[in-house]
Design a protein around this motif. Structure first.
Motif, PDB file in Angstrom:
ATOM      1  N   ARG A  88       0.772  -1.323   0.004  1.00 47.97           N
ATOM      2  CA  ARG A  88      -0.109  -0.008  -0.178  1.00 47.97           C
ATOM      3  C   ARG A  88       0.953   1.257  -0.054  1.00 47.97           C
ATOM      4  O   ARG A  88       0.252   2.291  -0.124  1.00 47.97           O
ATOM      5  N   TYR A 141      -0.347   1.704  -8.885  1.00 51.87           N
ATOM      6  CA  TYR A 141      -0.281   3.117  -9.265  1.00 51.87           C
ATOM      7  C   TYR A 141      -0.230   4.046  -8.213  1.00 51.87           C
ATOM      8  O   TYR A 141      -0.802   3.633  -7.172  1.00 51.87           O
ATOM      9  N   ASP A 151      -1.517   6.334  -5.839  1.00 50.85           N
ATOM     10  CA  ASP A 151      -2.899   6.717  -5.467  1.00 50.85           C
ATOM     11  C   ASP A 151      -3.111   8.345  -5.036  1.00 50.85           C
ATOM     12  O   ASP A 151      -2.878   8.553  -3.751  1.00 50.85           O
ATOM     13  N   ASP A 152      -3.342   8.797  -6.056  1.00 49.75           N
ATOM     14  CA  ASP A 152      -3.393  10.555  -5.610  1.00 49.75           C
ATOM     15  C   ASP A 152      -4.393  11.245  -6.867  1.00 49.75           C
ATOM     16  O   ASP A 152      -4.210  11.062  -7.960  1.00 49.75           O
ATOM     17  N   ARG A 153      -5.414  11.775  -6.235  1.00 53.83           N
ATOM     18  CA  ARG A 153      -6.440  12.232  -6.977  1.00 53.83           C
ATOM     19  C   ARG A 153      -6.004  13.106  -7.910  1.00 53.83           C
ATOM     20  O   ARG A 153      -6.630  13.594  -8.867  1.00 53.83           O
ATOM     21  N   HIS A 176      -3.189   6.560 -14.307  1.00 50.99           N
ATOM     22  CA  HIS A 176      -2.413   5.549 -13.467  1.00 50.99           C
ATOM     23  C   HIS A 176      -1.282   5.448 -13.447  1.00 50.99           C
ATOM     24  O   HIS A 176      -0.348   4.584 -14.194  1.00 50.99           O
ATOM     25  N   PRO A 194       1.331   6.760  -1.084  1.00 46.32           N
ATOM     26  CA  PRO A 194       0.040   5.719  -1.301  1.00 46.32           C
ATOM     27  C   PRO A 194       0.316   5.029  -2.669  1.00 46.32           C
ATOM     28  O   PRO A 194       0.348   5.769  -3.874  1.00 46.32           O
ATOM     29  N   ILE A 195      -0.057   3.957  -2.503  1.00 51.88           N
ATOM     30  CA  ILE A 195      -0.369   3.024  -3.744  1.00 51.88           C
ATOM     31  C   ILE A 195      -1.521   2.160  -3.738  1.00 51.88           C
ATOM     32  O   ILE A 195      -2.110   1.737  -2.822  1.00 51.88           O
ATOM     33  N   ALA A 196      -2.135   2.190  -4.905  1.00 55.49           N
ATOM     34  CA  ALA A 196      -3.666   1.548  -5.200  1.00 55.49           C
ATOM     35  C   ALA A 196      -3.153   0.629  -6.312  1.00 55.49           C
ATOM     36  O   ALA A 196      -2.215   0.635  -7.072  1.00 55.49           O
ATOM     37  N   TRP A 197      -4.054  -0.303  -6.578  1.00 54.32           N
ATOM     38  CA  TRP A 197      -4.024  -1.090  -7.593  1.00 54.32           C
ATOM     39  C   TRP A 197      -5.052  -1.217  -8.705  1.00 54.32           C
ATOM     40  O   TRP A 197      -6.229  -1.274  -8.404  1.00 54.32           O
ATOM     41  N   TRP A 198      -4.681  -1.410  -9.898  1.00 57.42           N
ATOM     42  CA  TRP A 198      -5.445  -1.275 -10.958  1.00 57.42           C
ATOM     43  C   TRP A 198      -5.901  -2.691 -11.464  1.00 57.42           C
ATOM     44  O   TRP A 198      -4.920  -3.333 -12.116  1.00 57.42           O
TER      45      TRP A 198
END
Length: 491
Positions: free
Chosen positions: A10, A95, A97-99, A104, A128-132
């Protein structure tokens, strides 16, 4: 190195510690495809009839890491093939995670200024990291009506009003392709795309960057681009700019089923995916109607009726009255099959019969599902309407399939029945017992008709009778007259 997606990293620090490595999307497709090729798994589930033709060429193109053009007439599974390429992506990729980042961005190779600032100016534990997910990394667009802003982008008026320079990255509102950075983008019917948009695509294929309204904002966009087109329009001069054609890596030529059996297999596959569980073959072990709780109106389909529906499409493709450049989609067979089943269900419901069994007379309702799907050859000398062309095509299909059954079962003997002055009336709303009563008054030669699809069920036997009668008429052995939806066969 694979990442445990049940507990994915994360933060950037966790991602580095997990050993994840960046790949281009084409390299990712290449590696996953090669792994499946080595394992012997099915490469393209649901794709029928292409094993020895289209699939080998597609395999080579994927391993060559090319952008692809699927070239073929309508209804040749071009879009389905493009969508199946999603199977060769990783289950998910990380990717930033920044709005404020409009796409991505790769945590290890960000292409946006905001992404680079985040990675370079923030401790890795705080990035922060999110997943696509794989299924979200594919987008497609139909070319007609598509504008530059839709797939490339446009200057955002709100950002200009806020004082952002037109040449700044923040002033851009991205279209579909930049937003599919690290994914797959498909453009259907490429020749119908406006030339200005084609130029934008050419720039992405050549330089992998975005230029909007003359402001060369550089992005190293990573996207695999797929196209589809009809040969008649793709090869027409001026429809696709030469520079764009030159940048497409491989052209994959598709085709219609080479054999009727393959067409029937496709038909069964497509209809089974949308049909009720009661659709069964009359000649299969699954022919027993299901219980009322599962299917209150079961349907049994004689195999020769499936052959006829597919043969209608094949005959249309060969017809001199139909425009060959336009093609005849497999959707014609699917729509006609559904119409045929619906007619059989209606009859069974009204007459209280079970199961519902399609007959030749049900094909009289195919105008509704066929007209509009056949494009006539307007350059020919004929003056036939689309309805007349469809009648001719159906008659040819019946004659073709019937002739094969004549050779196998010797059905020509039945024609002798009519030399004795026998008349038989058929119709899509006549009960099955009507046929049973008629057969009690004719010679035993009719027993051969039931070798076509062996069954003791009265509705199946009625379907066989109509098939034989229509076949005898289509091969000029008997005559017929028609009035108010009912047909009379006689000498």
């Amino acid at each position: 190195m694979p990442v445990d997606l049940s507990h994915p990293p994360r933060t950037l620090a966790e991602l580095r510690n997990a050993g994840w490595r960046s790949k281009t999307v084409k390299q990712e497709v290449h590696d996953n495809f090669l792994a499946r090729l080595k394992s012997g798994e099915e490469l393209f589930p649901g794709i029928v009839g292409y094993d020895d033709t289209v699939v080998p060429e597609l395999c080579i193109a994927l391993l060559a890491q090319h952008d692809l053009l699927f070239l073929g007439e309508k209804g040749q599974a071009k879009s389905r093939l493009m969508r199946r390429l999603v199977d060769f992506l990783d289950p998910a990729i990380p990717y930033l995670d920044d709005r404020k980042i409009p796409l991505h961005d790769d945590p290890f190779r960000p292409i946006t200024s905001r992404g680079r600032m985040l990675v370079n100016g923030t401790p890795a534990d705080d990035v922060p990291i999110a997943w696509w997910r794989r299924e979200d990394r594919y987008a497609e667009r139909l070319a007609p009506g598509t504008k530059f802003a839709d797939i490339i982008g446009e200057i955002d008026p709100a950002m200009l009003a806020a004082g952002v320079s037109m040449g700044a990255e923040e002033a851009l509102h991205f279209g579909l392709i930049p937003r599919m950075h690290r994914g797959l983008f498909a453009m259907n019917e490429l020749p119908e795309l406006d030339e200005l948009v084609q130029v934008g695509l050419f720039n992405i294929l050549e330089e992998r960057d975005v230029q909007i309204r003359g402001y060369p904002v550089k992005f190293d966009i990573d996207v695999m681009i797929l196209f589809s087109a009809n040969p008649a329009t793709y090869n027409r001069s001026g429809k696709v700019i030469p520079q764009l054609k030159d940048r497409i890596g491989s052209i994959i030529h598709t085709h219609y089923p080479l054999e009727r059996a393959l067409g029937v297999e496709i038909l069964e596959q497509e209809v089974d995916s949308i049909a009720d569980p009661g659709l069964r073959d009359a000649d299969s072990d699954q022919g027993t109607p299901q219980s009322e709780t599962r299917d209150p109106q079961p349907v049994v389909v004689p195999f020769f009726m499936k052959e006829l529906v597919e043969e209608i499409s094949r005959a249309a493709r060969e017809s001199k009255y139909v425009d060959h450049e336009s093609g005849v989609s497999a959707r014609l067979s699917i729509a006609n099959y559904r119409t045929m089943i619906a007619s059989a269900r209606r009859r069974a419901a009204v007459l209280g019969e079970s199961p519902a069994v399609p007959r030749i007379s049900d094909l009289g309702h195919l105008y509704a599902s066929s007209l509009g799907k056949l494009e006539l050859d307007l350059m020919g000398s004929h003056q036939m309407s689309e309805r007349q062309v469809l009648d001719a095509v159906i008659a040819e299909a019946i004659a073709t399939v019937f002739s094969e059954y004549v050779d196998e079962h010797g059905l020509a003997e039945i024609a002798e029945v009519f030399s004795q002055g026998v008349k038989i009336e058929v119709g899509d709303m006549l009960p099955s017992r009507h046929y049973a009563e008629l057969l009690q008054r004719v010679p035993p030669a009719w027993d051969k008709a039931f070798e076509v699809n062996a069954s003791e069920d009265a509705a199946v036997r009625a379907s066989c009778v109509e098939f034989v009668l229509a076949g005898l008429y289509a091969t000029d052995r008997i005559s017929r007259s028609q009035s108010h939806g009912r047909i009379m066969y006689e000498t």
